[in-house]
Design an enzyme around this catalytic site. Sequence first.
Site, PDB file in Angstrom:
ATOM      1  N   SER A   7       0.850  -1.193   0.000  1.00 24.92           N
ATOM      2  CA  SER A   7       0.000   0.000   0.000  1.00 24.92           C
ATOM      3  C   SER A   7       0.886   1.243   0.000  1.00 24.92           C
ATOM      4  O   SER A   7       1.627   1.483   0.955  1.00 24.92           O
ATOM      5  CB  SER A   7      -0.888   0.012   1.240  1.00 24.92           C
ATOM      6  OG  SER A   7      -1.336   1.334   1.466  1.00 24.92           O
ATOM      7  N   HIS A  32      -1.014  -1.241  -4.443  1.00 27.36           N
ATOM      8  CA  HIS A  32      -2.309  -0.930  -3.816  1.00 27.36           C
ATOM      9  C   HIS A  32      -2.378   0.579  -3.581  1.00 27.36           C
ATOM     10  O   HIS A  32      -1.550   1.159  -2.886  1.00 27.36           O
ATOM     11  CB  HIS A  32      -2.436  -1.703  -2.501  1.00 27.36           C
ATOM     12  CG  HIS A  32      -3.769  -1.586  -1.847  1.00 27.36           C
ATOM     13  ND1 HIS A  32      -4.872  -2.285  -2.280  1.00 27.36           N
ATOM     14  CD2 HIS A  32      -4.191  -0.847  -0.797  1.00 27.36           C
ATOM     15  CE1 HIS A  32      -5.907  -1.985  -1.515  1.00 27.36           C
ATOM     16  NE2 HIS A  32      -5.530  -1.104  -0.615  1.00 27.36           N
ATOM     17  N   ASP A  34      -4.519   3.651  -2.222  1.00 25.42           N
ATOM     18  CA  ASP A  34      -5.602   3.958  -1.281  1.00 25.42           C
ATOM     19  C   ASP A  34      -6.102   5.386  -1.454  1.00 25.42           C
ATOM     20  O   ASP A  34      -5.390   6.343  -1.152  1.00 25.42           O
ATOM     21  CB  ASP A  34      -5.092   3.806   0.154  1.00 25.42           C
ATOM     22  CG  ASP A  34      -4.992   2.360   0.572  1.00 25.42           C
ATOM     23  OD1 ASP A  34      -5.998   1.635   0.441  1.00 25.42           O
ATOM     24  OD2 ASP A  34      -3.905   1.949   1.027  1.00 25.42           O
ATOM     25  N   MET A  36      -8.696   8.236  -0.216  1.00 23.40           N
ATOM     26  CA  MET A  36      -9.560   8.618   0.916  1.00 23.40           C
ATOM     27  C   MET A  36     -10.073  10.035   0.700  1.00 23.40           C
ATOM     28  O   MET A  36      -9.300  10.916   0.320  1.00 23.40           O
ATOM     29  CB  MET A  36      -8.756   8.591   2.209  1.00 23.40           C
ATOM     30  CG  MET A  36      -8.087   7.257   2.474  1.00 23.40           C
ATOM     31  SD  MET A  36      -7.109   7.354   3.956  1.00 23.40           S
ATOM     32  CE  MET A  36      -6.422   5.701   3.995  1.00 23.40           C
ATOM     33  N   HIS A  65      -8.156   1.228  -4.383  1.00 22.53           N
ATOM     34  CA  HIS A  65      -9.134   1.007  -3.300  1.00 22.53           C
ATOM     35  C   HIS A  65      -9.788   2.347  -2.983  1.00 22.53           C
ATOM     36  O   HIS A  65      -9.170   3.224  -2.393  1.00 22.53           O
ATOM     37  CB  HIS A  65      -8.357   0.441  -2.087  1.00 22.53           C
ATOM     38  CG  HIS A  65      -9.171   0.272  -0.842  1.00 22.53           C
ATOM     39  ND1 HIS A  65      -8.594   0.046   0.395  1.00 22.53           N
ATOM     40  CD2 HIS A  65     -10.513   0.272  -0.628  1.00 22.53           C
ATOM     41  CE1 HIS A  65      -9.544  -0.063   1.303  1.00 22.53           C
ATOM     42  NE2 HIS A  65     -10.717   0.064   0.721  1.00 22.53           N
ATOM     43  N   MET A  67     -11.906   4.572  -0.930  1.00 22.95           N
ATOM     44  CA  MET A  67     -12.588   4.830   0.350  1.00 22.95           C
ATOM     45  C   MET A  67     -13.241   6.198   0.208  1.00 22.95           C
ATOM     46  O   MET A  67     -12.823   7.204   0.796  1.00 22.95           O
ATOM     47  CB  MET A  67     -11.560   4.801   1.489  1.00 22.95           C
ATOM     48  CG  MET A  67     -11.090   3.395   1.809  1.00 22.95           C
ATOM     49  SD  MET A  67      -9.571   3.373   2.755  1.00 22.95           S
ATOM     50  CE  MET A  67      -8.372   3.466   1.439  1.00 22.95           C
ATOM     51  N   MET A 136     -11.573  -6.045   4.616  1.00 25.05           N
ATOM     52  CA  MET A 136     -10.881  -5.068   5.471  1.00 25.05           C
ATOM     53  C   MET A 136     -10.682  -5.684   6.852  1.00 25.05           C
ATOM     54  O   MET A 136     -11.645  -6.124   7.492  1.00 25.05           O
ATOM     55  CB  MET A 136     -11.698  -3.777   5.597  1.00 25.05           C
ATOM     56  CG  MET A 136     -11.728  -2.899   4.361  1.00 25.05           C
ATOM     57  SD  MET A 136     -10.114  -2.461   3.675  1.00 25.05           S
ATOM     58  CE  MET A 136      -9.356  -1.584   5.046  1.00 25.05           C
ATOM     59  N   ASP A 174      -6.697  -6.532   3.697  1.00 22.48           N
ATOM     60  CA  ASP A 174      -6.098  -5.198   3.839  1.00 22.48           C
ATOM     61  C   ASP A 174      -6.244  -4.682   5.274  1.00 22.48           C
ATOM     62  O   ASP A 174      -7.368  -4.531   5.759  1.00 22.48           O
ATOM     63  CB  ASP A 174      -6.816  -4.246   2.865  1.00 22.48           C
ATOM     64  CG  ASP A 174      -6.212  -2.854   2.809  1.00 22.48           C
ATOM     65  OD1 ASP A 174      -5.163  -2.619   3.422  1.00 22.48           O
ATOM     66  OD2 ASP A 174      -6.823  -2.009   2.123  1.00 22.48           O
TER      67      ASP A 174
HETATM   68  C1  DX5 Z   1      -6.430   1.429   5.338  1.00 20.24           C
HETATM   69  C2  DX5 Z   1      -5.923   1.226   3.933  1.00 20.24           C
HETATM   70  C3  DX5 Z   1      -4.810   0.261   3.891  1.00 20.24           C
HETATM   71  C4  DX5 Z   1      -3.612   0.696   4.680  1.00 20.24           C
HETATM   72  C5  DX5 Z   1      -2.912  -0.506   5.172  1.00 20.24           C
HETATM   73  O1  DX5 Z   1      -7.394   2.398   5.352  1.00 20.24           O
HETATM   74  O2  DX5 Z   1      -6.948   0.737   3.096  1.00 20.24           O
HETATM   75  O3  DX5 Z   1      -4.481  -0.144   2.577  1.00 20.24           O
HETATM   76  O4  DX5 Z   1      -2.738   1.507   3.978  1.00 20.24           O
HETATM   77  O5  DX5 Z   1      -1.907  -0.122   6.031  1.00 20.24           O
HETATM   78  P1  DX5 Z   1      -1.267  -1.111   7.093  1.00 20.24           P
HETATM   79  O6  DX5 Z   1      -0.709  -2.280   6.335  1.00 20.24           O
HETATM   80  O7  DX5 Z   1      -0.221  -0.270   7.746  1.00 20.24           O
HETATM   81  O8  DX5 Z   1      -2.374  -1.526   8.020  1.00 20.24           O
HETATM   82 ZN    ZN Z   2      -6.463  -0.249   1.091  1.00 22.59          ZN
END
Ligand code: DX5
Ligand code: ZN
Length: 215
Positions: A7, A32, A34, A36, A65, A67, A136, A174
Site C-alpha cells: 500500500s 495498492h 488507497d 480517501m 481502493h 474509500m 478489510m 487489507d
Molecule cells: C487502510 C488502507 C490500507 C492501509 C494498510 O485504510 O486501506 O491499505 O494503507 O496499512 P497497514 O498495512 O499499515 O495496516
Molecule cells: Zn487499502
Amino acid sequence: MVKVAPSLLSCDFLNLGNEIKRLEEANIDYIHFDVMDGDFVPNISFAFPIIDQIRKVTNLTIDTHLMVSNPERYIQKFADAGSDIITVHVEATKHIHRAIQQIKDLEIKSGITLNPGTPIEQIIPVLHMVDLVLVMTVNPGFGGQLFINECLDKIKFLKEYRTTHNLDFEIEVDGGVNEVTSKLCVDAGADVLVAGSYFFKHEDYHTPVKQLRGE
Ligand code: DX5
Ligand code: ZN
C-alpha cells in the site's frame, strides 16, 4: 503462491519514482493505491495526479481502493488514469450493483469491499459479478492499525462460497498485515495480501515480499 500488494500510503512520497522501481525489482504483484476523501473515512490521501504519474512509469497492476462516498462519481476518472482494478465499498453507495456494473463496463477488473463491522451477507448479491473481494481487517482510513482477528471468518466464508458457487474472484486482505497475521490470512484462504506500514519499514523490499509469501 499468495500475491503481495504494497500500500503506497506508507511509501516515501519524496522518492515515488524510485519507490516504484524498487517495488518492481522486489517482484511485487499489485500496487495498492488507497484513495480517501475525508467523508467516507476520516482522512484524506491522494488521487489523480499521482496515479497518472505512476501509470507512466510502470506496467505493474494498479489496484485502486476507493474509500470514497458515492464512488460512481469517480470510477471513469480512475479508469482513465490507469487503474487496472477498482474496488468500491458496499457502505459507500446506495447502488452497489450499479457501481460494480459501471466498473465492468469499462473493461477493467472490479472489486467489492466491506468494513470490519459490516456483515458479509451484504455483499453476497454482487459476488457473482466481481473479480476481487477485499476483506478489510482494520477500520479504513489509516495505515499502521492493529489487525482485527474476527475478520478471518469472512475470508473463510468467501473461500467456501467461491467453491460452492463455482466463482473465481480473488480474496484480498487489507489492514494490519505483517509477518504474523499474513499466515493467518493465507491459512483462512487469502490470495492477495495488502501491506503498508509493515512493508515499507524494511530497507530491502525483497524481505517483506519473501516473508509475506512464507518463503
Ligand atoms: C487502510 C488502507 C490500507 C492501509 C494498510 O485504510 O486501506 O491499505 O494503507 O496499512 P497497514 O498495512 O499499515 O495496516
Ligand atoms: Zn487499502
